[in-house]
Scaffold this active site. Structure first.
Site, PDB file in Angstrom:
ATOM      1  N   ASP A 223       0.921  -1.136  -0.117  1.00  0.00           N
ATOM      2  CA  ASP A 223      -0.098   0.054   0.013  1.00  0.00           C
ATOM      3  C   ASP A 223       0.853   1.247  -0.034  1.00  0.00           C
ATOM      4  O   ASP A 223       0.550   2.134  -0.732  1.00  0.00           O
ATOM      5  CB  ASP A 223      -0.992   0.046   1.069  1.00  0.00           C
ATOM      6  CG  ASP A 223      -2.225   0.738   0.878  1.00  0.00           C
ATOM      7  OD1 ASP A 223      -2.491   1.130  -0.154  1.00  0.00           O
ATOM      8  OD2 ASP A 223      -3.111   1.021   1.781  1.00  0.00           O
ATOM      9  N   ASP A 269      -9.600  -1.906   2.437  1.00  0.00           N
ATOM     10  CA  ASP A 269      -9.378  -1.330   3.810  1.00  0.00           C
ATOM     11  C   ASP A 269     -10.341  -1.756   4.832  1.00  0.00           C
ATOM     12  O   ASP A 269     -10.070  -1.528   6.043  1.00  0.00           O
ATOM     13  CB  ASP A 269      -9.534   0.205   3.757  1.00  0.00           C
ATOM     14  CG  ASP A 269      -8.266   0.646   2.680  1.00  0.00           C
ATOM     15  OD1 ASP A 269      -7.295  -0.093   2.984  1.00  0.00           O
ATOM     16  OD2 ASP A 269      -8.467   1.749   2.147  1.00  0.00           O
TER      17      ASP A 269
END
Length: 372
Positions: A223, A269
């Site tokens: 990420d 997420d």
């Protein structure tokens, strides 16, 4: 998996191939403090729903003997390879959008996610519908069976059992699917997004805490790299149209349901930390202490991490990879709790597969005594 802040003439999102996208706001409309608070508060609330209920359903799913509801177990090897596969897929999508027409790609994606969304939403609604329908409801059983070959070489390809209640769920889900396909309305998008997230948390099982740490650690690096190191995530996010995120309009108070200035939160997420939180709930259940200490501590850690992401994003006015904050919080909080309770070793030794072996070992002892 990243957060994004308004920039002139563009709405920046960060996303990856597995459905992770960003919290974002467009620059053409200056949101009021009330609208911003409502949007981000709603996103946080919506993110908590699939994690909480998906974790609860994962406990039932792990005990289910129905092969149709069997969870997909992620091993340490799968976890180690996942960030590499995700990176390749993300970069592949980036090249696709650079070479081919964005319109045709998104048309194919819309049809693909229509089918997946209808099935996911139907599976999500099914338990609730079973409680709503009266006992007198004529619930007939059906079976969809596809085989290959004949005689002794016959092999099952699809063997799916369902009933009338499942058909009703499928019909309702199809209406939502058509609504999304034709209008791309944010409410329909959220219904599909919540269904995807809840199914992911329910059906994707980590086999132990170490595997969870490997997965979250790998995606933490993934990420940060793709958000801060390149523009690949942003490019794919701006081009990718699919219900792989939850959205909520910041101009809802001004424009109602026709609002168009969205804040966004990617499903990655939600699902990635969610499957780790669900694992800790199953660990709590295995302790048989009538407490959910590790589940609630990791759940609160997720709220803290997501809130911190939003705070940093608005403070520095720059896109933030959400897992940069969620991973340390969701892993760190339960580890600290385990250290305080003296159960750290027990937590890392927990293996879901070992629970299935224990009853077999116990049942074999009486047999040994009989033989003696």
């Amino acid at each position: 998996m990243a957060e994004a802040e308004p920039v002139p003439e563009a709405a920046l999102n960060a996303t990856d191939s597995n459905g992770t996208e960003a919290l974002n706001a467009t620059a053409k409309f200056v949101a009021t403090p009330e609208g911003t608070a409502l949007a981000y508060g709603s996103l946080v609330f919506m993110a908590l729903l699939p994690i909480f209920f998906g974790a609860l359903r994962s406990v039932t799913c792990s005990k289910s003997k129905n092969s149709a509801d069997a969870p997909e177990t992620i091993t340490s090897r799968d976890a180690a390879r996942f960030p590499i596969i995700a990176s390749c897929t993300l970069f592949g999508l980036y090249l696709f959008f650079k070479v081919f027409s964005q319109e045709y790609i998104n048309l194919l994606l819309s049809v693909y996610f229509f089918v997946l969304g209808v099935l996911a939403l139907s599976h999500t609604m099914s338990p609730a519908m079973s409680r709503i329908f009266p006992a007198s409801f004529p619930n007939k059983q059906y079976q969809l069976l596809f085989t290959q070959g004949s005689g002794e070489s016959k092999e099952e390809i699809v063997n799916y059992e369902f009933d009338t209640k499942n058909l009703v769920c499928l019909l309702i889900s199809s209406v939502v699917g058509v609504w999304y396909l034709l209008k791309k309305h944010w409410v329909a998008n959220n219904l599909f997004g919540l269904a995807f997230a809840l199914n992911g948390v329910e059906l994707l099982h980590l086999n132990n805490v170490s595997t969870g740490c490997i997965l979250l650690g790998g995606l933490f690096i993934y990420d940060v790299f793709w958000v801060f190191g390149t523009n690949v995530m942003v490019t794919v996010a701006k081009s990718f149209e699919a219900p792989i995120k939850l959205v909520f309009p910041q101009d809802l108070l001004e424009k109602g349901l026709e609002a168009s200035n969205f804040a966004m939160l990617g499903l990655g997420d939600i699902v990635i930390p969610g499957i780790f939180i669900a694992l800790l709930l199953r660990f709590d259940v295995s302790l048989k202490k009538n407490s959910r200490t590790y589940f609630y501590s990791s759940f609160l850690a997720y709220i803290f991490g997501l809130g911190l992401t939003i705070f940093v994003m608005h403070t520095f006015k720059h896109a933030q990879p959400a897992l940069l904050y969620l991973v340390p919080a969701c892993v760190g909080f339960p580890v600290v709790v385990a250290l305080c309770k003296g159960e750290l070793t027990e937590m890392f030794r927990y293996e879901e597969s070992s629970e299935e072996a224990e009853p077999k070992e116990e049942s074999s002892e009486p047999d040994k005594k009989k033989d003696q």
